[in-house]
Design an enzyme around this catalytic site. Structure first.
Site, PDB file in Angstrom:
ATOM      1  N   SER A   1       0.868  -1.374  -0.008  1.00  0.00           N
ATOM      2  CA  SER A   1       0.108  -0.084   0.059  1.00  0.00           C
ATOM      3  C   SER A   1       0.733   1.199   0.205  1.00  0.00           C
ATOM      4  O   SER A   1       1.739   1.521   0.586  1.00  0.00           O
ATOM      5  CB  SER A   1      -0.865  -0.054   1.380  1.00  0.00           C
ATOM      6  OG  SER A   1      -1.864  -0.974   1.157  1.00  0.00           O
TER       7      SER A   1
ATOM      8  N   HIS B   1      -3.295   0.672  -4.745  1.00  0.00           N
ATOM      9  CA  HIS B   1      -2.829  -0.519  -5.452  1.00  0.00           C
ATOM     10  C   HIS B   1      -3.070  -0.184  -6.879  1.00  0.00           C
ATOM     11  O   HIS B   1      -4.316  -0.272  -7.177  1.00  0.00           O
ATOM     12  CB  HIS B   1      -3.199  -1.758  -4.935  1.00  0.00           C
ATOM     13  CG  HIS B   1      -2.856  -2.113  -3.593  1.00  0.00           C
ATOM     14  ND1 HIS B   1      -1.863  -2.815  -3.271  1.00  0.00           N
ATOM     15  CD2 HIS B   1      -2.909  -1.515  -2.370  1.00  0.00           C
ATOM     16  CE1 HIS B   1      -1.486  -3.151  -1.738  1.00  0.00           C
ATOM     17  NE2 HIS B   1      -2.301  -2.088  -1.447  1.00  0.00           N
TER      18      HIS B   1
ATOM     19  N   HIS C   1      -5.050  -9.452  -1.803  1.00  0.00           N
ATOM     20  CA  HIS C   1      -5.330  -9.552  -0.270  1.00  0.00           C
ATOM     21  C   HIS C   1      -6.442 -10.453  -0.070  1.00  0.00           C
ATOM     22  O   HIS C   1      -7.274 -10.582  -0.636  1.00  0.00           O
ATOM     23  CB  HIS C   1      -5.453  -8.091   0.295  1.00  0.00           C
ATOM     24  CG  HIS C   1      -4.562  -7.220   0.371  1.00  0.00           C
ATOM     25  ND1 HIS C   1      -4.700  -6.361  -0.763  1.00  0.00           N
ATOM     26  CD2 HIS C   1      -3.226  -6.964   0.980  1.00  0.00           C
ATOM     27  CE1 HIS C   1      -3.564  -5.398  -0.596  1.00  0.00           C
ATOM     28  NE2 HIS C   1      -2.837  -5.732   0.182  1.00  0.00           N
TER      29      HIS C   1
ATOM     30  N   TYR D   1      -8.421 -10.111   2.358  1.00  0.00           N
ATOM     31  CA  TYR D   1      -9.711  -9.221   2.821  1.00  0.00           C
ATOM     32  C   TYR D   1     -10.477  -8.803   1.474  1.00  0.00           C
ATOM     33  O   TYR D   1     -11.545  -8.500   1.746  1.00  0.00           O
ATOM     34  CB  TYR D   1      -9.262  -8.149   3.673  1.00  0.00           C
ATOM     35  CG  TYR D   1      -8.496  -6.964   3.178  1.00  0.00           C
ATOM     36  CD1 TYR D   1      -8.886  -6.169   2.166  1.00  0.00           C
ATOM     37  CD2 TYR D   1      -7.156  -7.117   3.541  1.00  0.00           C
ATOM     38  CE1 TYR D   1      -7.964  -5.095   1.626  1.00  0.00           C
ATOM     39  CE2 TYR D   1      -6.315  -6.079   2.968  1.00  0.00           C
ATOM     40  CZ  TYR D   1      -6.733  -5.081   1.907  1.00  0.00           C
ATOM     41  OH  TYR D   1      -6.122  -4.175   1.485  1.00  0.00           O
ATOM     42  N   GLU D   2      -9.830  -9.019   0.344  1.00  0.00           N
ATOM     43  CA  GLU D   2     -10.696  -8.627  -0.810  1.00  0.00           C
ATOM     44  C   GLU D   2     -11.509  -9.831  -1.084  1.00  0.00           C
ATOM     45  O   GLU D   2     -12.376  -9.567  -2.149  1.00  0.00           O
ATOM     46  CB  GLU D   2      -9.563  -8.250  -1.975  1.00  0.00           C
ATOM     47  CG  GLU D   2      -8.709  -7.131  -1.623  1.00  0.00           C
ATOM     48  CD  GLU D   2      -7.688  -6.883  -3.017  1.00  0.00           C
ATOM     49  OE1 GLU D   2      -8.019  -6.176  -3.986  1.00  0.00           O
ATOM     50  OE2 GLU D   2      -6.594  -7.249  -2.650  1.00  0.00           O
TER      51      GLU D   2
ATOM     52  N   ALA E   1       2.776  -2.111   3.987  1.00  0.00           N
ATOM     53  CA  ALA E   1       2.660  -0.964   4.885  1.00  0.00           C
ATOM     54  C   ALA E   1       2.387  -1.843   6.114  1.00  0.00           C
ATOM     55  O   ALA E   1       1.611  -2.807   6.141  1.00  0.00           O
ATOM     56  CB  ALA E   1       1.765  -0.150   4.424  1.00  0.00           C
TER      57      ALA E   1
ATOM     58  N   MET F   1      -1.736  -6.764   6.832  1.00  0.00           N
ATOM     59  CA  MET F   1      -2.830  -7.812   6.216  1.00  0.00           C
ATOM     60  C   MET F   1      -2.096  -8.357   4.773  1.00  0.00           C
ATOM     61  O   MET F   1      -3.015  -8.883   3.924  1.00  0.00           O
ATOM     62  CB  MET F   1      -4.041  -7.009   6.029  1.00  0.00           C
ATOM     63  CG  MET F   1      -4.301  -6.065   7.156  1.00  0.00           C
ATOM     64  SD  MET F   1      -5.793  -4.805   6.697  1.00  0.00           S
ATOM     65  CE  MET F   1      -5.948  -4.020   8.118  1.00  0.00           C
ATOM     66  N   SER F   2      -0.794  -8.661   4.593  1.00  0.00           N
ATOM     67  CA  SER F   2      -0.318  -9.277   3.580  1.00  0.00           C
ATOM     68  C   SER F   2       0.957  -9.966   4.007  1.00  0.00           C
ATOM     69  O   SER F   2       1.177 -10.416   5.060  1.00  0.00           O
ATOM     70  CB  SER F   2      -0.207  -8.202   2.600  1.00  0.00           C
ATOM     71  OG  SER F   2       1.035  -7.603   2.996  1.00  0.00           O
TER      72      SER F   2
ATOM     73  N   ASN G   1       2.007   3.577  10.807  1.00  0.00           N
ATOM     74  CA  ASN G   1       1.176   4.220  11.896  1.00  0.00           C
ATOM     75  C   ASN G   1       1.667   3.690  13.264  1.00  0.00           C
ATOM     76  O   ASN G   1       2.299   2.428  13.113  1.00  0.00           O
ATOM     77  CB  ASN G   1      -0.281   4.083  11.668  1.00  0.00           C
ATOM     78  CG  ASN G   1      -0.483   2.390  11.637  1.00  0.00           C
ATOM     79  OD1 ASN G   1      -0.043   1.972  10.267  1.00  0.00           O
ATOM     80  ND2 ASN G   1      -1.141   1.933  12.436  1.00  0.00           N
TER      81      ASN G   1
ATOM     82  N   HIS H   1      -6.733   4.519   6.293  1.00  0.00           N
ATOM     83  CA  HIS H   1      -6.173   3.906   5.065  1.00  0.00           C
ATOM     84  C   HIS H   1      -5.339   4.945   4.583  1.00  0.00           C
ATOM     85  O   HIS H   1      -4.315   5.166   3.852  1.00  0.00           O
ATOM     86  CB  HIS H   1      -7.275   3.220   4.045  1.00  0.00           C
ATOM     87  CG  HIS H   1      -6.546   2.838   2.927  1.00  0.00           C
ATOM     88  ND1 HIS H   1      -5.656   1.760   2.981  1.00  0.00           N
ATOM     89  CD2 HIS H   1      -6.694   2.909   1.601  1.00  0.00           C
ATOM     90  CE1 HIS H   1      -5.178   1.503   1.888  1.00  0.00           C
ATOM     91  NE2 HIS H   1      -5.898   2.122   0.774  1.00  0.00           N
TER      92      HIS H   1
HETATM   93  N1  HPA Z   1      -2.707  -2.690  11.141  1.00  0.00           N
HETATM   94  C1  HPA Z   1      -2.842  -3.825  10.088  1.00  0.00           C
HETATM   95  N2  HPA Z   1      -2.464  -3.501   8.966  1.00  0.00           N
HETATM   96  C2  HPA Z   1      -2.038  -2.137   8.775  1.00  0.00           C
HETATM   97  C3  HPA Z   1      -1.645  -1.379   9.736  1.00  0.00           C
HETATM   98  C4  HPA Z   1      -2.152  -1.644  11.243  1.00  0.00           C
HETATM   99  O1  HPA Z   1      -2.131  -0.825  11.945  1.00  0.00           O
HETATM  100  N3  HPA Z   1      -1.049  -0.306   9.241  1.00  0.00           N
HETATM  101  C5  HPA Z   1      -0.732  -0.648   7.991  1.00  0.00           C
HETATM  102  N4  HPA Z   1      -1.263  -1.784   7.764  1.00  0.00           N
END
Ligand code: HPA
Length: 294
Positions: free
Chosen positions: A40, A71, A93, A95-96, A123, A224-225, A248, A268
């Protein structure tokens, strides 16, 4: 939409991935040695690829589109530091709604095209208190919650042409490549830490209790990947390098103390912004590494 885990329809994974590889090899004479999957907000890393031939994911047989903003869904074939590379601007992903087998289709196709090294970027939220947004982490090891629980790209009949039924995951992230990343980062003045990446299914960000659990289990970053692709790549005996961009501060360093400052409420947009800022460090790191990987 084809389901590549379904080997009963006459289009098993190996054949479908071979068809995708044949399509790509007919497009260009470039024979990539390294594949770089951009997470991402990290698409700008692809801007340093020279003489790029670009193809949309959806033009490649059996290759599924990415549905996530940030993406682009483009495969770029070109050169980085003189080395032929394939750069995926975007990934698929769980989650998609994609199956783990669908998520790893691109890395399988690229391996059949001849790629032996996979650089998996993402990310991630920082769990380790010293990880600040914008910093980079080379992945030493992973905790794959979905893959441990059976959402795994290797579930189903094993294709021995790809790899072993029970592949080991010791040193899944190549120790030599990890050391090379740390050395290059130091030489270039890039702040690079090493740590453990935990994969969650998403798409919701985690609760603080979930994040404390992951931290207690030894995770330094969460995303998540990456883990499905790392498993599929190691199944095929590829060398894997994993790089996380910390976007973050996921976990407050309160460790359960409600009087301590709260963690970021992640969005996001924030993730994309922070990844975009760090992308040039990642590009510098990868271009200096590429010359040494080959
Ligand atoms: N959690 C899960 N996936 C992420 C995060 C997060 O805080 N930041 C970027 N991708």
């Amino acid at each position: 939409m084809p389901n590549i885990s379904d080997t009963s329809d006459g289009l098993p994974v190996f054949r479908m991935a071979s068809e995708a590889a044949a399509f790509i090899s007919a497009l260009t004479a470039i024979r990539p040695e390294v594949a770089i999957i951009l997470g991402s907000g990290l698409s700008a890393v692809a801007d340093v690829v020279v003489d790029a031939v670009n193809v949309r994911f959806t033009e490649i047989p059996h290759w599924l589109p990415t549905t996530v903003s940030g993406h682009e869904g483009l495969l770029s074939l070109g050169h980085l530091a003189g080395i032929p590379v394939a750069v995926l601007r975007g990934r698929l992903h769980l989650y998609e709604g994609y199956t783990p087998q669908e998520v790893v289709f691109p890395i399988r196709a690229l391996h059949l095209l001849g790629v032996e090294t996979a650089v998996l970027t993402n990310a991630a939220g920082g769990l380790k208190p010293s990880f600040m947004p914008g910093s980079l982490m080379v992945i030493r090891d992973h905790i794959g919650l979905p893959t441990l629980a059976g959402l795994n790209p290797l579930t189903g009949p094993n294709d021995d042409r790809l790899g072993l039924r029970f592949p080991p995951m010791n040193d899944a992230y190549d120790p030599e490549l990890r050391q090379m990343a740390l050395t290059v980062a130091e030489q270039k003045g890039i702040d690079l830490a090493e740590g453990v990446y935990a994969m969650v299914g998403g798409p919701n960000y985690e609760t603080q209790a979930e994040l404390r659990m992951l931290r207690t289990c030894g995770a330094d970053a969460v995303g998540m990947s990456t883990v499905p692709e790392a498993i599929a790549a190691r199944h095929m005996r590829m060398r894997v390098l994993g790089l996380s961009c910390i976007t973050n501060t996921a976990l407050s360093d309160a460790a359960g103390d409600s009087s301590a400052p709260a963690a970021d409420v992640p969005t996001h947009e924030e993730v994309l912004r922070a990844a975009g800022v760090a992308a040039h460090h990642m590009a510098t790191l990868l271009s200096h590494m590429c010359a040494r990987i080959s």
